[in-house]
Design a protein around this motif. Structure first.
Motif, PDB file in Angstrom:
ATOM      1  N   ASP A 119      30.532-128.312  24.517  1.00 22.44           N
ATOM      2  CA  ASP A 119      29.408-127.550  24.828  1.00 22.44           C
ATOM      3  C   ASP A 119      29.405-126.158  24.232  1.00 22.44           C
ATOM      4  OD1 ASP A 119      27.418-126.983  26.602  1.00 22.44           O
ATOM      5  OD2 ASP A 119      28.491-127.265  28.265  1.00 22.44           O
ATOM      6  N   CYS A 120      28.384-125.299  24.813  1.00 23.04           N
ATOM      7  CA  CYS A 120      28.361-124.056  24.270  1.00 23.04           C
ATOM      8  C   CYS A 120      27.640-122.911  25.327  1.00 23.04           C
ATOM      9  CB  CYS A 120      27.328-124.173  23.151  1.00 23.04           C
ATOM     10  SG  CYS A 120      26.831-122.317  22.180  1.00 23.04           S
ATOM     11  N   THR A 121      28.074-121.885  25.162  1.00 24.51           N
ATOM     12  CA  THR A 121      27.780-120.860  26.363  1.00 24.51           C
ATOM     13  C   THR A 121      27.268-119.783  25.378  1.00 24.51           C
ATOM     14  OG1 THR A 121      28.826-121.473  28.339  1.00 24.51           O
ATOM     15  CG2 THR A 121      28.324-119.190  27.942  1.00 24.51           C
ATOM     16  N   VAL A 122      26.043-119.195  25.624  1.00 26.52           N
ATOM     17  CA  VAL A 122      25.313-118.171  24.825  1.00 26.52           C
ATOM     18  C   VAL A 122      24.859-117.049  25.781  1.00 26.52           C
ATOM     19  CG1 VAL A 122      23.677-117.429  23.316  1.00 26.52           C
ATOM     20  CG2 VAL A 122      24.446-119.643  23.380  1.00 26.52           C
ATOM     21  N   TYR A 123      25.422-115.640  25.393  1.00 21.78           N
ATOM     22  CA  TYR A 123      25.042-114.788  26.241  1.00 21.78           C
ATOM     23  C   TYR A 123      24.450-113.617  25.197  1.00 21.78           C
ATOM     24  CZ  TYR A 123      28.655-115.828  29.615  1.00 21.78           C
ATOM     25  OH  TYR A 123      29.254-116.468  30.684  1.00 21.78           O
ATOM     26  N   GLY A 124      23.471-112.839  25.905  1.00 24.86           N
ATOM     27  CA  GLY A 124      22.691-111.790  24.938  1.00 24.86           C
ATOM     28  C   GLY A 124      22.755-110.630  25.915  1.00 24.86           C
ATOM     29  N   VAL A 125      22.326-109.416  25.102  1.00 27.17           N
ATOM     30  CA  VAL A 125      22.033-108.130  25.789  1.00 27.17           C
ATOM     31  C   VAL A 125      21.218-107.352  24.933  1.00 27.17           C
ATOM     32  CG1 VAL A 125      24.107-107.021  24.836  1.00 27.17           C
ATOM     33  CG2 VAL A 125      23.358-105.946  26.793  1.00 27.17           C
ATOM     34  N   VAL A 126      20.120-106.674  25.614  1.00 31.62           N
ATOM     35  CA  VAL A 126      19.400-105.901  24.884  1.00 31.62           C
ATOM     36  C   VAL A 126      19.128-104.663  25.603  1.00 31.62           C
ATOM     37  CG1 VAL A 126      16.879-105.539  24.456  1.00 31.62           C
ATOM     38  CG2 VAL A 126      17.676-107.678  24.129  1.00 31.62           C
ATOM     39  N   GLU A 127      19.469-103.403  24.703  1.00 32.68           N
ATOM     40  CA  GLU A 127      19.709-102.051  25.413  1.00 32.68           C
ATOM     41  C   GLU A 127      19.470-100.998  24.288  1.00 32.68           C
ATOM     42  OE1 GLU A 127      19.013 -99.618  27.116  1.00 32.68           O
ATOM     43  OE2 GLU A 127      20.142-100.296  28.801  1.00 32.68           O
ATOM     44  N   ARG A 128      19.095 -99.901  24.344  1.00 40.35           N
ATOM     45  CA  ARG A 128      19.263 -98.870  23.630  1.00 40.35           C
ATOM     46  C   ARG A 128      20.472 -98.694  22.976  1.00 40.35           C
ATOM     47  NH1 ARG A 128      13.665 -96.640  22.501  1.00 40.35           N
ATOM     48  NH2 ARG A 128      12.820 -96.504  24.370  1.00 40.35           N
ATOM     49  N   THR A 129      20.933 -98.913  21.682  1.00 37.91           N
ATOM     50  CA  THR A 129      22.069 -99.050  20.971  1.00 37.91           C
ATOM     51  C   THR A 129      23.013 -98.012  21.419  1.00 37.91           C
ATOM     52  OG1 THR A 129      21.123-100.059  18.991  1.00 37.91           O
ATOM     53  CG2 THR A 129      23.338 -99.544  18.987  1.00 37.91           C
ATOM     54  N   ALA A 130      22.716 -96.664  21.252  1.00 39.22           N
ATOM     55  CA  ALA A 130      23.442 -95.510  21.823  1.00 39.22           C
ATOM     56  C   ALA A 130      23.777 -95.729  23.152  1.00 39.22           C
ATOM     57  CB  ALA A 130      22.910 -94.459  21.463  1.00 39.22           C
ATOM     58  N   VAL A 131      22.931 -95.983  24.113  1.00 39.26           N
ATOM     59  CA  VAL A 131      23.054 -95.975  25.475  1.00 39.26           C
ATOM     60  C   VAL A 131      24.147 -97.144  25.822  1.00 39.26           C
ATOM     61  CG1 VAL A 131      22.240 -96.594  27.720  1.00 39.26           C
ATOM     62  CG2 VAL A 131      20.721 -95.323  26.072  1.00 39.26           C
ATOM     63  N   ALA A 132      23.951 -98.339  25.355  1.00 45.00           N
ATOM     64  CA  ALA A 132      25.120 -99.638  25.360  1.00 45.00           C
ATOM     65  C   ALA A 132      26.420 -98.960  25.130  1.00 45.00           C
ATOM     66  CB  ALA A 132      24.605-100.564  24.859  1.00 45.00           C
ATOM     67  N   ALA A 133      26.276 -98.394  23.809  1.00 42.51           N
ATOM     68  CA  ALA A 133      27.722 -97.874  23.296  1.00 42.51           C
ATOM     69  C   ALA A 133      28.197 -96.728  23.996  1.00 42.51           C
ATOM     70  CB  ALA A 133      27.544 -97.393  21.700  1.00 42.51           C
ATOM     71  N   GLY A 134      27.479 -95.713  24.393  1.00 43.00           N
ATOM     72  CA  GLY A 134      28.004 -94.875  25.286  1.00 43.00           C
ATOM     73  C   GLY A 134      28.501 -95.307  26.511  1.00 43.00           C
ATOM     74  N   ALA A 135      27.891 -96.047  27.175  1.00 45.57           N
ATOM     75  CA  ALA A 135      28.464 -96.673  28.486  1.00 45.57           C
ATOM     76  C   ALA A 135      29.681 -97.357  28.093  1.00 45.57           C
ATOM     77  CB  ALA A 135      27.516 -97.525  29.160  1.00 45.57           C
ATOM     78  N   VAL A 136      29.554 -98.182  27.410  1.00 44.94           N
ATOM     79  CA  VAL A 136      30.907 -98.917  27.077  1.00 44.94           C
ATOM     80  C   VAL A 136      32.225 -98.036  26.991  1.00 44.94           C
ATOM     81  CG1 VAL A 136      32.325-100.344  25.476  1.00 44.94           C
ATOM     82  CG2 VAL A 136      29.974-101.028  26.395  1.00 44.94           C
ATOM     83  N   LEU A 137      31.858 -97.212  25.941  1.00 41.64           N
ATOM     84  CA  LEU A 137      32.993 -96.242  25.560  1.00 41.64           C
ATOM     85  C   LEU A 137      33.569 -95.335  26.902  1.00 41.64           C
ATOM     86  CD1 LEU A 137      34.573 -94.802  23.393  1.00 41.64           C
ATOM     87  CD2 LEU A 137      32.686 -93.361  22.878  1.00 41.64           C
ATOM     88  N   ALA A 138      32.514 -94.943  27.779  1.00 42.63           N
ATOM     89  CA  ALA A 138      32.805 -93.892  28.980  1.00 42.63           C
ATOM     90  C   ALA A 138      33.573 -94.887  29.744  1.00 42.63           C
ATOM     91  CB  ALA A 138      31.676 -93.522  29.481  1.00 42.63           C
TER      92      ALA A 138
END
Length: 329
Positions: free
Chosen positions: A259-278
């Motif tokens: 089987d396969c599971t597929v996840y996706g995310v769409v966001e402003r790249t800097a916004v997503a990266a900044g949130a992850v980093l913080a």
């Protein structure tokens, strides 16, 4: 009092700083950047919540800092991480270029010996995708393949890294061993709407971080989309920047079948990266629970439990979903 030092206040660093300021467990924020004008502008925008300091790679870590968060151009993090290990201070780094990541990974014995946790590749991909892969893998009895892809960039330095990754020789993880090859042509990858289909190319990228986190998986691949030939990059503080997207496929066996599971995310790249980093930085400092306290140099797939991490990101507006539209965590 919890003090965070953010080094680099470009597209990602400014957003990470804002996220840290809005984190109740962070009491004091220090900002550093080699561009004095940019540093002054960002510090002024944050007002009394942040303080500009004179700090550069190679300097010792200030004695009252509980975590260092770096959002710097490729290849600059190594002396900062080395100084942080010597000072016993954890680091969250947004570095995502494979050669620079290797320079940080070789510091793993030093970090383990010092009892210091270092999170690297703390962005959209690598970063968020590693946590999504860990989340998906937990649903399988065994995992055979992990495929991740990203399109989008956070600023001029990010565009330069993507272009570099797409043109240099590639190392892929296939049948449990490393293979080296020259870059091939692009293939079409489907991201969540409204991004849709984009041309992407296999790169080395953060593959090693995924291999560290999933050593028993036979095949792991990373793809990157092509930046526009003339990227219209917004560089002023407060501009939300360019849209990005990431896709994670995990293939394996469960319930007696493949089987396969597929996840996706769409966001402003800097916004997503900044949130992850913080969020990673706040967890390393103990400003958010559960505290990340795993000595060594790790990507996010090996460093953290994905469920509370994804839940925290969702509260901050960065949400991933399965492709059928069911929210993750």
């Amino acid at each position: 009092m919890t003090t965070a030092l953010v080094v680099g206040v470009g597209a990602v660093g400014t957003r990470a700083a804002r996220q840290l300021i809005d984190t109740p467990g962070v009491d004091r924020l220090l900002l550093a950047d080699r561009d004095d004008a940019q540093l002054t502008e960002v510090a002024s925008a944050f007002g009394s919540d942040a303080q500009a300091v004179d700090f550069a790679p190679g300097d010792p870590i200030p004695s009252d800092v509980d975590v260092v968060v770096t959002a710097l151009p490729t290849g600059v993090d190594h002396p900062i991480v080395t100084a942080a290990i010597a000072a016993g201070v954890p680091v969250a780094s947004s570095e995502d270029e494979h050669e620079a990541l290797e320079q940080l990974r070789v510091l793993d014995p030093n970090a383990r010996g010092a009892g210091v946790a270092i999170g690297i590749g703390c962005g959209l991909a690598p970063g968020l995708v590693d946590a999504l892969a860990r989340h998906a893998a937990s649903m399988f009895e065994s995992v055979d393949e992990i495929k991740v892809a990203r399109t989008g960039w956070a600023g001029p330095a990010s565009v330069a890294t993507v272009r570099h990754e797409r043109r240099v020789p590639v190392r892929t993880w296939h049948d449990g061993t490393w293979r080296e090859d020259h870059p091939h042509g692009d293939s079409l990858v489907w991201f969540p709407e409204p991004i849709g289909a984009r041309d992407c190319r296999t790169v080395t990228g953060g593959t090693a971080l995924l291999v560290d986190a999933f050593p028993g998986v036979a095949r792991i691949g990373v793809q990157l989309g092509e930046p526009p030939k003339r990227a219209r990059l917004r560089r002023r503080f407060g501009d939300e920047g360019e849209w990005g997207a990431a896709r994670v496929e995990v293939w394996g066996r469960r319930d007696g079948g493949f089987d396969c599971t597929v996840y996706g995310v769409v966001e402003r790249t800097a916004v997503a990266a900044g949130a992850v980093l913080a969020v990673v930085g706040a967890r390393l400092a103990g400003a958010l629970t559960p505290k990340l306290d795993r000595p060594g140099v790790h990507g996010l797939g090996a460093l953290l439990d994905p469920v509370p991490f994804l839940a925290e990101l969702a509260q901050r507006g960065v949400r991933a979903a399965a492709f059928e539209g069911v929210a993750v965590a």
